[in-house]
Design an enzyme around this catalytic site. Sequence first.
Site, mmCIF file in Angstrom:
data_model
loop_
_atom_site.group_PDB
_atom_site.id
_atom_site.type_symbol
_atom_site.label_atom_id
_atom_site.label_comp_id
_atom_site.label_asym_id
_atom_site.label_seq_id
_atom_site.Cartn_x
_atom_site.Cartn_y
_atom_site.Cartn_z
ATOM 1 N N ARG A 16 29.528 -4.387 56.891
ATOM 2 C CA ARG A 16 30.843 -4.780 56.370
ATOM 3 C C ARG A 16 31.922 -3.742 56.723
ATOM 4 O O ARG A 16 32.829 -3.469 55.939
ATOM 5 C CB ARG A 16 30.796 -5.014 54.856
ATOM 6 C CG ARG A 16 29.960 -6.210 54.437
ATOM 7 C CD ARG A 16 29.981 -6.388 52.945
ATOM 8 N NE ARG A 16 29.263 -5.306 52.277
ATOM 9 C CZ ARG A 16 29.339 -5.033 50.982
ATOM 10 N NH1 ARG A 16 30.122 -5.757 50.201
ATOM 11 N NH2 ARG A 16 28.644 -4.047 50.452
ATOM 12 N N HIS A 698 44.148 -14.482 44.507
ATOM 13 C CA HIS A 698 43.808 -14.042 45.852
ATOM 14 C C HIS A 698 44.956 -13.281 46.511
ATOM 15 O O HIS A 698 44.874 -12.926 47.685
ATOM 16 C CB HIS A 698 43.406 -15.240 46.716
ATOM 17 C CG HIS A 698 42.155 -15.914 46.244
ATOM 18 N ND1 HIS A 698 42.153 -16.858 45.254
ATOM 19 C CD2 HIS A 698 40.859 -15.749 46.603
ATOM 20 C CE1 HIS A 698 40.913 -17.265 45.033
ATOM 21 N NE2 HIS A 698 40.117 -16.608 45.834
#
Length: 756
Positions: A16, A698
């Site tokens: 990641r 978000h």
Amino acid sequence: MVTTHNLGFPRIGGQRELKFALEDYWAGRQTEQELAITAADLRRRHWQQQAKLDFAPVGEFSLYDQVLDMSVTLGNLPARVADKEGSELDAYFRAARGRGANDSPCCATAAGEMTKWFDTNYHYIVPEFSADTRFELNPERLLNQLAEARAQGVQAKPVIIGPVTYLWLGKTSDGSNRLDLLERLLPAYAQLLDILADAGADWVQIDEPALVTELDANWRYAFNLAYHQLKSNRPKLLLASYFGELRGNLQLACELPVAGIHLDAVSAPDEVNRIADWLPSHKVLSLGVINGRNIWKSDLTKILDWLEPVHDKLGDRLWLAPSCSLLHVPVDVTPETELDVEIRNWLAFAVQKLDELQVLAQALNEGRKAVQQPLAANQQAIESRRRSARVINPAVRAAVAEITTEMGNRQNPYPQRIALQQQKLRLPAFPTTTIGSFPQTPEIRQARLRFRKGELAAKDYLAQMQSEIARCIREQERLGLDVLVHGEPERNDMVEYFGEQLDGYAFTRFGWVQSYGSRCVKPPILFGDIHRPKAMTVAWTRYAQSLTDKPVKGMLTGPVTILNWSFVRDDQPRKDSCLQLALAIREEVQDLEKAGVDIIQIDEAALREGLPLRQSDWDTYLDWTINSFRIAANGVQDTTQIHTHMCYSEFNDIIKAIAHMDADVITIETSRSDMELLDAFKNFEYPNDIGPGVYDIHSPNVPGQQQIIKLMKLAAERIPAARLWVNPDCGLKTRKWEEVTPALEAMVAAAQVLRA
């Protein structure tokens, strides 16, 4: 010789790396140059991992989203994003996330709408159009990546989203017709193709997945118009469709003036021979023979059995690839040393899928004897999984066989239930709540990690989690919320958490998949029949309820979402696995009710994303998914209030099915679309309570009280005020307390004004 290529590679990195670099950049801990270095290093490694392919994709690597990248390439960022100070990267992230990394709080900017990429769990930023939209080519990102690849000796195949699909993915803000923009859009594409050819690209992959949807005559005409105008450009075009069958669009695709067609042979096996016969002799046929969306090893012998006759027919015109971009699977299974050895031997992640592709190509080019050993190893793994006793649980299958229609029904209709619930709960008008999770601090994550590694004793872990739950309860009481949650500090992920406690699941450490931006999920692996050995959430919810007199919701993930957000076994219908999950969640719901929990939320965030891409196939899917939810939810008394939650999907066209779920309260995302999703309620009288989200979690933007009041008043134009709840769009785990606290304060204050 068979040509091998790939449609796209996971960009987040095996560890990641891109996620952490992005978050450091957004937090100001990393410069734009440092972020660019990380991205370039990832691209270099990814091309090395694809070195055996004849063509590797270039340009599909994105810092956030490939559709947003295409909007940038076409000069189609909205004015609210582009007409501000700062670098191009700031504008890019303003479109993706709202306020850009270097913006001051006074310059908050609304993010672009986000929705699901076809029927996957990936989210894209929706292109915005109006009748006045103009396109101005900005090819630098794509050209820079192409130059990088060529400098590293990569046989590069640039990847772009096709013009028709790009319009199909977008929305107009003024009611104009997107297709009216096609004539204005095509010169930018023609210019881009010429520039790519000048930069050395022989082939360009042009993705048109809209071809696997139901297209009316206007959209079909748009495909003909677009590709007949682009046919004079020099690069050879490989037109790629994926995620489904072409069906009525097969002849259209075959007749378009392109150099090759890519067919998703995993989703459309019955179309392989048809398209091989129909395709003109000067065109190549790329077959997606390796599943790019699931993690099971392919049965290579079985694939060769049907592929060899196709190869005999096409010869050098046959290309092989995964079915779609490998964006939807983890990078490499090799580091999964903690995974059960038998189960790991059944799996293939992105790197292994490309190895499988090479075995198939070598078998076709040189004969099966040339790959006898890898074919034998593959067949051994396939047989091991097929014969494993760990996959079948007779008791579970017997329970599914005993499911009755009555199990999916509440005792009485909603009007009678809601009256009893109001009498018991005594909630005010416009009740306020959250969707479930609260911010997960580094301390919480570290405690979970240490507990998993055995470095933290169970009693110390319990104490730390209970302390965080107590903090969440105190904060919610201080804020004045009406229905509380325990905050979910013990949960790593809303699906993985439940999968870890169910028999029939396996888990990875590094099996991360990008959902959007820096957000990654680690889908659990559903390999066998599902059984719930013990209660999964009761103790945490009971403890939270002991700390307050206000109602605390029990928080569960629904069977359809657990299914759709898992890597699901492919040896039985998805419907059967979903019913097994429904029975497990039903047991948990009933145990929560027995423990005195009066409100239980069963999230079905992924209900719509599993919807077939063609509307003619919807009824079958909705029948078994809605039935699964009802079986999970409806084994309770009328006084127990059932909530469900859905986020970032279009619901207007399935609103009747959602109503048939018969949840007492549904909460949905509406803030980013400015309540547009509630347009469905103009023509459909939704019968139950609804919480239209007013806080876009978000985005780092913090909504103000007046903004929330405005959104709720818009909602009240469609839904009777007496049935409205006030809540965020989604869970708050990815946000920081310093963002969440003022947002919830504004939400509670807005509800108080609305009550007055």
